[in-house]
Scaffold this active site. Structure first.
Site, PDB file in Angstrom:
ATOM      1  CG  ASP A  48      -1.848   1.158   1.283  1.00 24.97           C
ATOM      2  OD1 ASP A  48      -2.975   0.987   0.792  1.00 24.97           O
ATOM      3  OD2 ASP A  48      -1.477   2.245   1.772  1.00 24.97           O
ATOM      4  CE1 TYR A  53       0.506   7.679   2.743  1.00 26.93           C
ATOM      5  CE2 TYR A  53       1.093   5.471   2.043  1.00 26.93           C
ATOM      6  CZ  TYR A  53       0.216   6.326   2.673  1.00 26.93           C
ATOM      7  OH  TYR A  53      -0.927   5.826   3.236  1.00 26.93           O
ATOM      8  CE  LYS A  78      -3.830   4.738   0.728  1.00 32.77           C
ATOM      9  NZ  LYS A  78      -2.411   4.548   0.992  1.00 32.77           N
ATOM     10  CG  HIS A 111      -4.498   9.928   0.689  1.00 31.44           C
ATOM     11  ND1 HIS A 111      -3.173   9.797   0.390  1.00 31.44           N
ATOM     12  CD2 HIS A 111      -4.616   9.458   1.949  1.00 31.44           C
ATOM     13  CE1 HIS A 111      -2.528   9.276   1.420  1.00 31.44           C
ATOM     14  NE2 HIS A 111      -3.386   9.065   2.378  1.00 31.44           N
TER      15      HIS A 111
END
Ligand code: A2P
Length: 276
Positions: A48, A53, A78, A111
């Site tokens: 994931d 990120y 996301k 997200h």
């Protein structure tokens, strides 16, 4: 571990491995690359990540270098929380695919219902626009399943009402002490898979005395109790660690927690908003 081969089946028939390897706060570059490599080496088949990120490139590189066929690894990413138009969502998805170095994605999520720096803002219209773009990629076979993250029942109702499409998954903060009953019940009614991020409460729940006591009783570690709890509740845990011993420990959850013990865990109330 048997659990690494177990799957949930989403409402569109797509299979998703029951435990995913989380990469939030795992720095891009060597750390993300090595962590994902270690996870894959130790049997995880579900990774994931997210554009936010900033480690998609390292995650994708590890998946591609692992020697495991792409179709045997389930990868989620996301759409960044501030992207709320149809055109921007399309562009962002193409960028995510490019960063990962893939020609399709397994699961793509909005997200959050609002930008992280404007939590609570009403973005109903923008969420519909973004999800519309995702439906197009889904129908074109570029994404195997689409969903949302951090969405409340009201936020999901907005998508269903305007697009006549029920998201396949909702990824939320879910752990012992914060099991989001209302959202959980709503999603189960609609056959929306709940993915549990921060199943260890970012480490916080590991020291909960009830959890520590139960771990002793079951001859497991607190982390294993917390991860197994998510599975017993029908949610999909996404634990993360940058240490191989813990990456392995977090998969050793082939045991059952008794219903009476689940009830004890259910009663713990440790909402992260009360932490500070
Ligand atoms: P580390 O990366 O140093 O192992 P969550 O998944 O709830 O967000 O929690 C992640 C945090 O928990 C990270 O700080 C991670 O640290 C730590 N962690 C992950 N697995 C374990 C484990 N099995 N035992 C103790 N701490 C863990």
């Amino acid at each position: 571990m048997k659990v690494l081969n177990d799957v949930y089946v989403m409402s569109n028939g797509v299979k998703i491995p029951k435990i995913g390897f989380g990469t939030w706060q795992v720095p891009s570059g060597d750390v993300a690359y090595q962590s994902v490599m270690m996870a894959l080496k130790n049997g995880y088949r579900h990774i994931d990540t997210a554009a936010a990120y900033q480690n998609e490139a390292s995650v994708g590189q590890a998946v591609r270098d692992s020697g495991i066929p792409r179709e045997e690894i389930f990868v989620t990413s996301k759409l960044q929380s501030h992207i709320k138009t149809y055109e921007d969502a399309k562009e962002a998805f193409e960028k995510t695919l490019k960063e990962l170095g893939f020609d399709y994605l397994d699961l793509y999520l909005i997200h959050a219902p609002w930008p992280w720096n404007e939590i609570g803002k009403n973005c109903d219209e923008g969420n519909v626009e973004a999800f519309k773009a995702m439906i197009e990629f889904y129908k074109a076979g570029k994404i195997k399943a689409i969903g949302v993250s951090n969405f409340s029942p009201k936020d999901i109702d907005n998508i269903i009402k305007h697009l006549d499409f029920v998201p396949h998954a909702n990824q939320i903060a879910y752990f012992v002490g914060h099991n989001q009953e209302e959202t959980d019940t709503y999603c189960k009614e609609k056959n929306i898979l709940i993915e549990a991020y921060s199943p260890l409460a970012i480490g916080h729940a590991l020291n909960n005395p009830t959890v520590v006591e139960m771990a002793k009783l079951y001859k497991k570690t607190p982390a294993q109790i917390l991860i197994r709890y998510c599975i017993e509740k029908g949610t999909l845990p996404l634990p993360k660690s940058t240490h191989e011993s813990r990456i392995i420990e977090n998969t050793q959850v082939d045991f059952e927690i008794k219903a009476s013990d689940l009830e004890i865990l259910d009663q713990i109330d440790d909402d992260p908003r009360k932490w500070n």
